[in-house]
Design a protein around this motif. Sequence first.
Motif, mmCIF file in Angstrom:
data_model
loop_
_atom_site.group_PDB
_atom_site.id
_atom_site.type_symbol
_atom_site.label_atom_id
_atom_site.label_comp_id
_atom_site.label_asym_id
_atom_site.label_seq_id
_atom_site.Cartn_x
_atom_site.Cartn_y
_atom_site.Cartn_z
ATOM 1 N N GLU A 100 0.646 -1.132 -0.012
ATOM 2 C CA GLU A 100 0.136 0.135 0.067
ATOM 3 C C GLU A 100 0.878 1.292 0.014
ATOM 4 O O GLU A 100 0.512 2.236 -0.638
ATOM 5 N N PHE A 101 2.366 1.350 0.886
ATOM 6 C CA PHE A 101 2.854 2.356 0.961
ATOM 7 C C PHE A 101 3.391 2.859 -0.442
ATOM 8 O O PHE A 101 3.307 3.869 -0.917
ATOM 9 N N TYR A 102 4.018 1.686 -1.069
ATOM 10 C CA TYR A 102 4.522 2.021 -2.480
ATOM 11 C C TYR A 102 3.678 2.726 -3.447
ATOM 12 O O TYR A 102 3.919 3.504 -4.361
ATOM 13 N N ALA A 103 2.085 2.170 -3.485
ATOM 14 C CA ALA A 103 1.351 2.563 -4.397
ATOM 15 C C ALA A 103 0.704 3.980 -4.028
ATOM 16 O O ALA A 103 0.007 4.488 -5.096
ATOM 17 N N SER A 104 0.761 4.234 -2.943
ATOM 18 C CA SER A 104 0.038 5.606 -2.662
ATOM 19 C C SER A 104 0.895 6.845 -1.969
ATOM 20 O O SER A 104 0.574 8.006 -1.786
ATOM 21 N N VAL A 105 2.337 6.602 -1.770
ATOM 22 C CA VAL A 105 3.228 7.593 -0.834
ATOM 23 C C VAL A 105 3.149 8.623 -2.087
ATOM 24 O O VAL A 105 3.326 8.796 -3.166
ATOM 25 N N GLN A 106 3.162 9.731 -1.336
ATOM 26 C CA GLN A 106 3.364 11.181 -2.239
ATOM 27 C C GLN A 106 4.065 12.119 -1.135
ATOM 28 O O GLN A 106 4.564 11.757 0.232
ATOM 29 N N SER A 107 4.475 13.033 -1.750
ATOM 30 C CA SER A 107 5.242 14.271 -1.030
ATOM 31 C C SER A 107 4.551 15.166 -0.001
ATOM 32 O O SER A 107 3.223 15.003 -0.170
ATOM 33 N N THR A 108 5.008 15.748 0.768
ATOM 34 C CA THR A 108 4.026 16.567 1.558
ATOM 35 C C THR A 108 3.124 17.680 0.929
ATOM 36 O O THR A 108 2.171 18.263 1.240
ATOM 37 N N ALA A 109 3.609 18.233 -0.444
ATOM 38 C CA ALA A 109 2.829 18.831 -1.326
ATOM 39 C C ALA A 109 1.945 18.108 -1.915
ATOM 40 O O ALA A 109 1.111 18.866 -2.871
ATOM 41 N N GLY A 110 1.581 16.828 -1.760
ATOM 42 C CA GLY A 110 0.523 15.847 -2.649
ATOM 43 C C GLY A 110 1.165 15.365 -4.000
ATOM 44 O O GLY A 110 0.179 15.066 -4.694
ATOM 45 N N ARG A 111 2.454 15.577 -4.243
ATOM 46 C CA ARG A 111 2.778 15.136 -5.599
ATOM 47 C C ARG A 111 3.524 13.731 -5.484
ATOM 48 O O ARG A 111 4.164 13.332 -4.417
ATOM 49 N N GLU A 112 3.854 13.062 -6.535
ATOM 50 C CA GLU A 112 4.176 11.863 -6.732
ATOM 51 C C GLU A 112 5.904 12.064 -6.594
ATOM 52 O O GLU A 112 6.173 13.149 -7.108
ATOM 53 N N TYR A 113 6.576 11.335 -6.008
ATOM 54 C CA TYR A 113 8.016 11.188 -5.981
ATOM 55 C C TYR A 113 8.624 11.095 -7.259
ATOM 56 O O TYR A 113 7.950 10.548 -7.904
ATOM 57 N N SER A 114 9.877 11.452 -7.528
ATOM 58 C CA SER A 114 10.437 10.859 -8.679
ATOM 59 C C SER A 114 11.050 9.465 -8.511
ATOM 60 O O SER A 114 10.971 9.001 -7.271
ATOM 61 N N VAL A 115 11.413 8.738 -9.647
ATOM 62 C CA VAL A 115 11.802 7.438 -9.616
ATOM 63 C C VAL A 115 13.137 7.352 -8.396
ATOM 64 O O VAL A 115 13.102 6.340 -7.780
ATOM 65 N N ALA A 116 13.797 8.280 -8.491
ATOM 66 C CA ALA A 116 14.989 8.302 -7.692
ATOM 67 C C ALA A 116 14.624 8.344 -6.239
ATOM 68 O O ALA A 116 15.201 7.646 -5.406
ATOM 69 N N SER A 117 13.826 9.065 -5.973
ATOM 70 C CA SER A 117 13.313 9.263 -4.476
ATOM 71 C C SER A 117 12.311 7.925 -4.012
ATOM 72 O O SER A 117 12.630 7.464 -2.848
ATOM 73 N N LEU A 118 11.792 7.519 -5.080
ATOM 74 C CA LEU A 118 10.931 6.074 -4.442
ATOM 75 C C LEU A 118 11.929 5.186 -4.396
ATOM 76 O O LEU A 118 11.710 4.122 -3.574
ATOM 77 N N MET A 119 13.044 5.056 -5.318
ATOM 78 C CA MET A 119 14.129 3.846 -4.972
ATOM 79 C C MET A 119 14.929 4.329 -3.401
ATOM 80 O O MET A 119 15.092 3.331 -2.737
ATOM 81 N N CYS A 120 15.131 5.343 -3.272
ATOM 82 C CA CYS A 120 15.766 5.886 -2.113
ATOM 83 C C CYS A 120 14.754 5.486 -0.763
ATOM 84 O O CYS A 120 15.252 5.158 0.219
ATOM 85 N N LEU A 121 13.490 5.548 -0.989
ATOM 86 C CA LEU A 121 12.703 5.249 0.095
ATOM 87 C C LEU A 121 12.618 3.855 0.430
ATOM 88 O O LEU A 121 12.971 3.307 1.611
ATOM 89 N N ARG A 122 12.596 2.976 -0.529
ATOM 90 C CA ARG A 122 12.878 1.368 -0.236
ATOM 91 C C ARG A 122 14.205 0.974 0.290
ATOM 92 O O ARG A 122 14.239 0.354 1.062
ATOM 93 N N ALA A 123 15.311 1.807 -0.291
ATOM 94 C CA ALA A 123 16.584 1.605 0.171
ATOM 95 C C ALA A 123 16.741 2.065 1.838
ATOM 96 O O ALA A 123 17.303 1.000 2.657
#
Length: 423
Positions: free
Chosen positions: A98-121
Amino acid sequence: MDDFCMLFNLYGEYGNFEKWAQAQDEIEDLEKMLNDKKRHKELTPTELDKIEDDKDEVITKKTTKWTVNTFSDFLRQRQKNCDFETYSASLLNETLQEFYASVQSTAGREYSVASLMCLRAGINHHITKYNIISEKNFKSSNAIFKSVLKRYRKNGKDTSVHHPHITESDLEKIRNAPALSPFTPTGLVRKVWFDIQLYFARRGREGIRNLSKESFVLRQDENGKEYLTLAHNPETKNHKDPTASDRENLRGFMFASPGDPLCLVDSFKKYLSKCPENTGAFYLHPRRIPLCKLESIEMWFTMEPMGLNYLGNMLKSICEEVEGISQMYTNHSLRSTAVGRLSDAGLESRQIMSVTGHRCKASLRSYWAPSLSERRAWSDILTSRTSTSKAKHNFTSKPKTEITLPFSMSNFTINGNVEFNIN
Protein backbone atom coordinates in the motif's frame (compact mmCIF):
# COMPACT_ATOMS: atom_id res chain seq x y z
CA MET A 1 93.50 -25.23 60.69
CA ASP A 2 93.95 -21.59 59.96
CA ASP A 3 91.38 -19.04 61.05
CA PHE A 4 89.30 -17.58 58.25
CA CYS A 5 86.56 -15.01 58.00
CA MET A 6 83.52 -15.10 55.58
CA LEU A 7 81.70 -11.85 54.89
CA PHE A 8 78.06 -11.91 53.74
CA ASN A 9 76.31 -8.86 52.22
CA LEU A 10 72.66 -9.50 52.98
CA TYR A 11 71.51 -6.35 51.18
CA GLY A 12 73.27 -6.89 47.85
CA GLU A 13 73.75 -3.78 45.76
CA TYR A 14 71.92 -1.63 48.30
CA GLY A 15 74.69 -2.00 50.89
CA ASN A 16 72.63 -1.50 54.04
CA PHE A 17 69.19 -2.08 55.45
CA GLU A 18 67.89 1.47 55.02
CA LYS A 19 68.58 1.59 51.27
CA TRP A 20 67.17 -1.89 50.75
CA ALA A 21 63.97 -1.05 52.63
CA GLN A 22 63.53 2.15 50.60
CA ALA A 23 63.95 0.22 47.35
CA GLN A 24 61.37 -2.36 48.42
CA ASP A 25 58.86 0.41 49.17
CA GLU A 26 59.43 1.89 45.72
CA ILE A 27 58.89 -1.51 44.06
CA GLU A 28 55.65 -2.04 46.00
CA ASP A 29 54.40 1.43 45.02
CA LEU A 30 55.17 0.74 41.36
CA GLU A 31 53.38 -2.62 41.43
CA LYS A 32 50.37 -1.01 43.07
CA MET A 33 50.28 1.74 40.46
CA LEU A 34 50.44 -0.81 37.64
CA ASN A 35 47.65 -2.86 39.20
CA ASP A 36 45.49 0.21 39.68
CA LYS A 37 46.02 1.35 36.08
CA LYS A 38 43.52 -0.50 33.89
CA ARG A 39 44.69 -1.80 30.56
CA HIS A 40 41.45 -1.21 28.70
CA LYS A 41 39.38 1.93 28.39
CA GLU A 42 36.17 2.47 30.31
CA LEU A 43 33.37 3.56 27.98
CA THR A 44 29.99 4.99 28.88
CA PRO A 45 26.81 3.80 27.13
CA THR A 46 26.70 7.16 25.32
CA GLU A 47 30.21 6.65 23.96
CA LEU A 48 29.34 3.13 22.80
CA ASP A 49 26.23 4.43 21.03
CA LYS A 50 28.31 7.07 19.23
CA ILE A 51 30.82 4.45 18.05
CA GLU A 52 27.99 2.32 16.68
CA ASP A 53 26.39 5.36 15.05
CA ASP A 54 29.63 6.25 13.26
CA LYS A 55 29.43 3.11 11.12
CA ASP A 56 27.18 4.96 8.65
CA GLU A 57 28.02 7.95 6.49
CA VAL A 58 26.32 11.26 7.28
CA ILE A 59 24.32 11.21 4.04
CA THR A 60 23.14 7.66 4.81
CA LYS A 61 21.91 8.77 8.24
CA LYS A 62 20.02 11.72 6.77
CA THR A 63 18.43 9.61 4.05
CA THR A 64 17.40 6.89 6.49
CA LYS A 65 15.91 9.45 8.88
CA TRP A 66 13.86 11.01 6.05
CA THR A 67 12.70 7.56 4.95
CA VAL A 68 11.62 6.49 8.45
CA ASN A 69 9.75 9.77 9.00
CA THR A 70 7.94 9.40 5.67
CA PHE A 71 6.93 5.78 6.36
CA SER A 72 5.88 6.60 9.95
CA ASP A 73 3.74 9.49 8.69
CA PHE A 74 2.05 7.10 6.26
CA LEU A 75 1.33 4.65 9.07
CA ARG A 76 -0.14 7.37 11.30
CA GLN A 77 -2.41 8.53 8.47
CA ARG A 78 -3.62 4.93 8.04
CA GLN A 79 -4.02 4.64 11.84
CA LYS A 80 -1.58 1.76 12.05
CA ASN A 81 1.12 0.89 14.54
CA CYS A 82 4.13 3.13 13.84
CA ASP A 83 6.51 0.65 15.47
CA PHE A 84 7.00 -1.12 12.13
CA GLU A 85 10.28 -2.68 13.28
CA THR A 86 8.15 -5.22 15.22
CA TYR A 87 5.99 -6.17 12.22
CA SER A 88 6.00 -9.73 10.98
CA ALA A 89 7.26 -10.32 7.45
CA SER A 90 3.75 -10.86 6.06
CA LEU A 91 2.32 -7.75 7.76
CA LEU A 92 5.24 -5.59 6.64
CA ASN A 93 4.89 -6.91 3.09
CA GLU A 94 1.19 -6.00 2.98
CA THR A 95 1.89 -2.56 4.42
CA LEU A 96 4.66 -1.89 1.90
CA GLN A 97 2.35 -2.81 -0.97
CA GLU A 98 0.00 0.00 0.00
CA PHE A 99 2.87 2.37 0.83
CA TYR A 100 4.61 2.01 -2.54
CA ALA A 101 1.34 2.53 -4.42
CA SER A 102 0.18 5.62 -2.53
CA VAL A 103 3.20 7.48 -1.10
CA GLN A 104 3.38 11.18 -1.98
CA SER A 105 5.35 14.22 -0.91
CA THR A 106 4.09 16.71 1.69
CA ALA A 107 2.86 18.84 -1.23
CA GLY A 108 0.68 15.96 -2.46
CA ARG A 109 2.85 15.16 -5.48
CA GLU A 110 4.31 11.89 -6.64
CA TYR A 111 7.98 11.34 -5.94
CA SER A 112 10.55 10.92 -8.69
CA VAL A 113 11.90 7.48 -9.56
CA ALA A 114 15.13 8.19 -7.69
CA SER A 115 13.26 9.29 -4.55
CA LEU A 116 11.03 6.22 -4.58
CA MET A 117 14.06 3.95 -4.87
CA CYS A 118 15.67 5.88 -2.03
CA LEU A 119 12.61 5.29 0.14
CA ARG A 120 12.76 1.53 -0.29
CA ALA A 121 16.52 1.45 0.30
CA GLY A 122 16.16 3.57 3.45
CA ILE A 123 13.50 1.31 4.95
CA ASN A 124 15.63 -1.72 4.15
CA HIS A 125 18.64 -0.10 5.85
CA HIS A 126 16.60 0.73 8.97
CA ILE A 127 15.03 -2.72 9.40
CA THR A 128 17.77 -5.16 10.34
CA LYS A 129 15.86 -8.44 10.67
CA TYR A 130 14.49 -8.48 7.10
CA ASN A 131 15.76 -7.66 3.63
CA ILE A 132 12.70 -6.18 1.95
CA ILE A 133 14.48 -6.02 -1.41
CA SER A 134 15.70 -9.59 -1.89
CA GLU A 135 13.72 -11.88 0.44
CA LYS A 136 10.91 -13.97 -1.05
CA ASN A 137 8.50 -12.86 1.69
CA PHE A 138 8.42 -9.43 0.04
CA LYS A 139 7.95 -10.60 -3.54
CA SER A 140 4.45 -9.11 -3.91
CA SER A 141 5.42 -5.70 -2.48
CA ASN A 142 8.43 -5.57 -4.79
CA ALA A 143 6.19 -6.42 -7.73
CA ILE A 144 4.05 -3.39 -6.91
CA PHE A 145 7.19 -1.31 -6.45
CA LYS A 146 8.39 -2.22 -9.95
CA SER A 147 4.94 -1.54 -11.39
CA VAL A 148 4.89 1.92 -9.81
CA LEU A 149 8.37 2.65 -11.19
CA LYS A 150 7.19 1.65 -14.64
CA ARG A 151 4.19 3.98 -14.35
CA TYR A 152 6.41 6.82 -13.13
CA ARG A 153 8.73 6.42 -16.10
CA LYS A 154 5.83 6.43 -18.52
CA ASN A 155 4.61 9.66 -16.94
CA GLY A 156 8.02 11.30 -17.25
CA LYS A 157 8.94 11.09 -13.55
CA ASP A 158 12.37 9.63 -14.25
CA THR A 159 14.19 12.96 -14.34
CA SER A 160 17.41 11.91 -12.59
CA VAL A 161 20.56 13.30 -14.20
CA HIS A 162 24.03 11.94 -13.54
CA HIS A 163 26.85 14.27 -12.71
CA PRO A 164 28.14 15.56 -16.05
CA HIS A 165 31.69 15.02 -17.24
CA ILE A 166 33.81 18.13 -17.52
CA THR A 167 34.38 18.74 -21.22
CA GLU A 168 37.92 18.92 -22.55
CA SER A 169 37.67 22.64 -23.26
CA ASP A 170 36.20 23.39 -19.83
CA LEU A 171 38.81 21.23 -18.10
CA GLU A 172 41.59 23.15 -19.83
CA LYS A 173 40.04 26.49 -18.84
CA ILE A 174 39.64 25.45 -15.21
CA ARG A 175 43.18 24.11 -14.91
CA ASN A 176 44.71 27.30 -16.29
CA ALA A 177 42.39 29.75 -14.54
CA PRO A 178 43.63 32.12 -11.80
CA ALA A 179 41.16 30.33 -9.48
CA LEU A 180 43.62 27.39 -9.44
CA SER A 181 46.85 29.36 -9.46
CA PRO A 182 49.53 27.80 -7.21
CA PHE A 183 51.00 31.27 -6.66
CA THR A 184 48.19 32.52 -4.40
CA PRO A 185 46.95 30.99 -1.12
CA THR A 186 43.38 30.46 -2.31
CA GLY A 187 44.46 29.15 -5.71
CA LEU A 188 47.02 26.78 -4.15
CA VAL A 189 44.63 25.01 -1.79
CA ARG A 190 42.03 24.80 -4.55
CA LYS A 191 44.53 23.32 -6.98
CA VAL A 192 45.69 20.69 -4.49
CA TRP A 193 42.06 19.77 -3.78
CA PHE A 194 41.26 19.65 -7.52
CA ASP A 195 44.25 17.40 -8.29
CA ILE A 196 43.51 14.97 -5.48
CA GLN A 197 39.82 14.70 -6.37
CA LEU A 198 40.55 14.08 -10.05
CA TYR A 199 43.55 11.77 -9.84
CA PHE A 200 42.28 9.76 -6.88
CA ALA A 201 38.72 9.80 -8.34
CA ARG A 202 37.25 10.50 -4.93
CA ARG A 203 33.55 11.03 -4.28
CA GLY A 204 32.26 14.56 -3.99
CA ARG A 205 32.05 14.82 -0.19
CA GLU A 206 32.97 11.45 1.26
CA GLY A 207 35.94 11.46 3.62
CA ILE A 208 37.35 14.83 2.49
CA ARG A 209 36.91 16.48 5.87
CA ASN A 210 38.70 13.58 7.61
CA LEU A 211 41.92 13.91 5.61
CA SER A 212 45.08 15.06 7.38
CA LYS A 213 48.73 15.55 6.46
CA GLU A 214 49.38 12.02 7.64
CA SER A 215 46.84 10.73 5.10
CA PHE A 216 49.39 11.18 2.28
CA VAL A 217 52.88 9.94 1.59
CA LEU A 218 55.43 10.87 -1.07
CA ARG A 219 57.36 8.02 -2.67
CA GLN A 220 59.58 7.32 -5.67
CA ASP A 221 59.29 4.69 -8.36
CA GLU A 222 62.16 2.54 -9.64
CA ASN A 223 63.31 5.40 -11.88
CA GLY A 224 63.36 7.95 -9.08
CA LYS A 225 60.19 9.74 -10.17
CA GLU A 226 58.17 11.11 -7.28
CA TYR A 227 54.52 10.28 -6.79
CA LEU A 228 51.87 10.96 -4.19
CA THR A 229 49.60 8.31 -2.72
CA LEU A 230 47.51 7.68 0.37
CA ALA A 231 49.34 6.47 3.45
CA HIS A 232 46.44 4.27 4.49
CA ASN A 233 43.68 2.24 2.92
CA PRO A 234 40.71 4.57 2.45
CA GLU A 235 37.34 3.67 3.91
CA THR A 236 34.42 4.48 1.65
CA LYS A 237 30.77 3.54 1.76
CA ASN A 238 31.53 0.48 -0.39
CA HIS A 239 34.86 -0.47 1.19
CA LYS A 240 34.60 -0.86 4.96
CA ASP A 241 36.26 -4.26 5.36
CA PRO A 242 39.78 -3.73 6.77
CA THR A 243 40.79 -7.27 5.77
CA ALA A 244 39.90 -6.99 2.07
CA SER A 245 42.81 -8.14 -0.08
CA ASP A 246 42.39 -5.36 -2.65
CA ARG A 247 42.25 -2.39 -0.30
CA GLU A 248 45.72 -1.16 -1.22
CA ASN A 249 44.61 -0.87 -4.84
CA LEU A 250 42.29 1.99 -3.85
CA ARG A 251 44.96 4.35 -2.60
CA GLY A 252 45.38 6.31 -5.85
CA PHE A 253 48.59 7.59 -7.44
CA MET A 254 49.59 11.03 -8.66
CA PHE A 255 52.97 11.28 -10.42
CA ALA A 256 55.17 14.35 -10.71
CA SER A 257 55.81 16.16 -13.98
CA PRO A 258 59.24 17.81 -13.52
CA GLY A 259 59.61 21.21 -15.14
CA ASP A 260 55.86 21.85 -15.30
CA PRO A 261 54.87 24.97 -13.29
CA LEU A 262 51.57 23.22 -12.53
CA CYS A 263 53.24 19.99 -11.39
CA LEU A 264 50.88 18.08 -9.12
CA VAL A 265 53.52 16.92 -6.64
CA ASP A 266 55.24 20.33 -6.49
CA SER A 267 51.90 22.00 -5.70
CA PHE A 268 51.27 19.48 -2.93
CA LYS A 269 54.72 20.01 -1.39
CA LYS A 270 54.35 23.78 -1.61
CA TYR A 271 50.98 23.60 0.12
CA LEU A 272 52.45 21.61 3.01
CA SER A 273 55.31 24.09 3.38
CA LYS A 274 52.86 26.98 3.65
CA CYS A 275 50.66 25.34 6.30
CA PRO A 276 51.26 25.64 10.05
CA GLU A 277 52.38 22.55 11.93
CA ASN A 278 50.25 20.47 14.28
CA THR A 279 47.01 20.94 12.37
CA GLY A 280 44.53 18.10 12.43
CA ALA A 281 42.72 18.76 9.16
CA PHE A 282 44.43 18.77 5.75
CA TYR A 283 42.43 21.50 4.02
CA LEU A 284 42.86 24.85 5.78
CA HIS A 285 41.42 28.30 5.13
CA PRO A 286 43.89 30.71 3.48
CA ARG A 287 45.05 33.89 5.16
CA ARG A 288 44.17 37.24 3.61
CA ILE A 289 47.57 38.36 2.43
CA PRO A 290 48.21 41.16 -0.09
CA LEU A 291 49.86 39.84 -3.25
CA CYS A 292 52.83 42.17 -2.77
CA LYS A 293 53.66 40.49 0.57
CA LEU A 294 53.31 36.82 -0.41
CA GLU A 295 57.03 36.39 -1.04
CA SER A 296 57.97 37.54 2.46
CA ILE A 297 55.33 35.60 4.41
CA GLU A 298 56.06 31.96 5.15
CA MET A 299 52.65 30.77 6.38
CA TRP A 300 49.82 31.25 3.89
CA PHE A 301 47.15 29.36 5.82
CA THR A 302 45.39 29.60 9.17
CA MET A 303 44.76 26.86 11.72
CA GLU A 304 41.06 26.88 10.83
CA PRO A 305 39.97 23.78 8.85
CA MET A 306 37.57 24.02 5.94
CA GLY A 307 34.11 22.77 6.84
CA LEU A 308 32.17 19.96 5.19
CA ASN A 309 29.79 22.28 3.33
CA TYR A 310 32.63 24.52 2.17
CA LEU A 311 34.50 21.54 0.73
CA GLY A 312 31.28 20.11 -0.68
CA ASN A 313 30.79 23.22 -2.85
CA MET A 314 34.44 23.63 -3.81
CA LEU A 315 34.16 22.95 -7.56
CA LYS A 316 31.04 25.06 -7.84
CA SER A 317 32.92 27.99 -6.25
CA ILE A 318 35.83 27.46 -8.64
CA CYS A 319 33.54 27.39 -11.69
CA GLU A 320 31.97 30.69 -10.67
CA GLU A 321 35.36 32.33 -11.11
CA VAL A 322 36.30 30.70 -14.43
CA GLU A 323 35.31 32.62 -17.55
CA GLY A 324 33.91 30.93 -20.63
CA ILE A 325 32.99 27.49 -19.29
CA SER A 326 29.91 25.89 -20.78
CA GLN A 327 28.17 25.00 -17.48
CA MET A 328 28.54 24.78 -13.71
CA TYR A 329 29.95 21.56 -12.28
CA THR A 330 29.77 19.87 -8.88
CA ASN A 331 32.46 17.97 -6.98
CA HIS A 332 31.27 14.59 -8.22
CA SER A 333 31.84 15.69 -11.80
CA LEU A 334 35.57 15.19 -11.20
CA ARG A 335 34.98 11.53 -10.40
CA SER A 336 32.83 10.99 -13.48
CA THR A 337 35.41 12.90 -15.54
CA ALA A 338 38.14 10.55 -14.34
CA VAL A 339 36.05 7.54 -15.35
CA GLY A 340 35.28 9.04 -18.76
CA ARG A 341 38.87 10.00 -19.59
CA LEU A 342 40.26 6.62 -18.53
CA SER A 343 37.55 4.83 -20.52
CA ASP A 344 38.21 6.94 -23.62
CA ALA A 345 41.91 6.11 -23.30
CA GLY A 346 41.06 2.41 -23.71
CA LEU A 347 41.51 1.17 -20.13
CA GLU A 348 39.60 -1.94 -19.16
CA SER A 349 36.89 -1.82 -16.53
CA ARG A 350 39.01 -3.65 -13.95
CA GLN A 351 41.77 -1.05 -14.37
CA ILE A 352 39.36 1.85 -13.97
CA MET A 353 37.80 0.16 -10.93
CA SER A 354 41.21 0.04 -9.26
CA VAL A 355 41.32 3.85 -9.50
CA THR A 356 37.71 4.68 -8.62
CA GLY A 357 37.08 1.92 -6.10
CA HIS A 358 33.91 0.62 -7.74
CA ARG A 359 33.06 -2.93 -6.72
CA CYS A 360 31.30 -4.03 -9.92
CA LYS A 361 31.19 -3.10 -13.58
CA ALA A 362 27.48 -2.28 -13.41
CA SER A 363 28.03 0.61 -11.01
CA LEU A 364 30.94 1.82 -13.12
CA ARG A 365 28.79 1.78 -16.25
CA SER A 366 26.46 4.43 -14.83
CA TYR A 367 29.34 6.93 -14.83
CA TRP A 368 29.95 6.63 -18.54
CA ALA A 369 27.94 8.93 -20.77
CA PRO A 370 28.70 10.21 -24.26
CA SER A 371 29.81 13.81 -24.40
CA LEU A 372 27.93 16.44 -26.37
CA SER A 373 30.68 16.47 -29.00
CA GLU A 374 30.34 12.71 -29.41
CA ARG A 375 26.59 12.99 -29.79
CA ARG A 376 27.13 15.73 -32.37
CA ALA A 377 29.47 13.47 -34.31
CA TRP A 378 26.93 10.65 -34.22
CA SER A 379 24.24 13.00 -35.48
CA ASP A 380 26.53 14.09 -38.32
CA ILE A 381 27.10 10.44 -39.23
CA LEU A 382 23.37 9.81 -39.46
CA THR A 383 22.86 13.00 -41.44
CA SER A 384 25.60 12.17 -43.95
CA ARG A 385 24.33 8.60 -44.23
CA THR A 386 20.89 9.86 -45.19
CA SER A 387 22.17 12.26 -47.86
CA THR A 388 24.58 9.80 -49.44
CA SER A 389 22.47 6.68 -49.26
CA LYS A 390 21.13 7.20 -52.77
CA ALA A 391 24.57 7.52 -54.24
CA LYS A 392 25.79 4.45 -52.37
CA HIS A 393 22.84 2.26 -53.31
CA ASN A 394 22.19 3.51 -56.89
CA PHE A 395 23.73 0.45 -58.49
CA THR A 396 23.86 0.26 -62.33
CA SER A 397 23.89 -3.12 -63.98
CA LYS A 398 26.95 -3.84 -66.04
CA PRO A 399 26.47 -5.36 -69.52
CA LYS A 400 27.15 -9.04 -69.61
CA THR A 401 30.12 -10.14 -71.69
CA GLU A 402 29.85 -13.43 -73.54
CA ILE A 403 33.02 -15.41 -74.06
CA THR A 404 33.28 -18.00 -76.80
CA LEU A 405 35.68 -20.83 -75.99
CA PRO A 406 37.75 -22.33 -78.84
CA PHE A 407 36.78 -25.82 -77.68
CA SER A 408 33.78 -27.64 -76.27
CA MET A 409 33.50 -29.63 -72.98
CA SER A 410 30.83 -32.23 -72.16
CA ASN A 411 30.25 -35.49 -70.32
CA PHE A 412 33.16 -35.37 -67.84
CA THR A 413 33.82 -34.56 -64.16
CA ILE A 414 36.62 -32.34 -62.77
CA ASN A 415 37.86 -32.90 -59.21
CA GLY A 416 39.79 -29.85 -57.99
CA ASN A 417 40.48 -26.35 -59.38
CA VAL A 418 40.89 -25.65 -63.07
CA GLU A 419 42.41 -22.45 -64.49
CA PHE A 420 41.82 -21.38 -68.10
CA ASN A 421 44.21 -18.93 -69.75
CA ILE A 422 42.53 -17.55 -72.87
CA ASN A 423 44.44 -15.09 -75.03
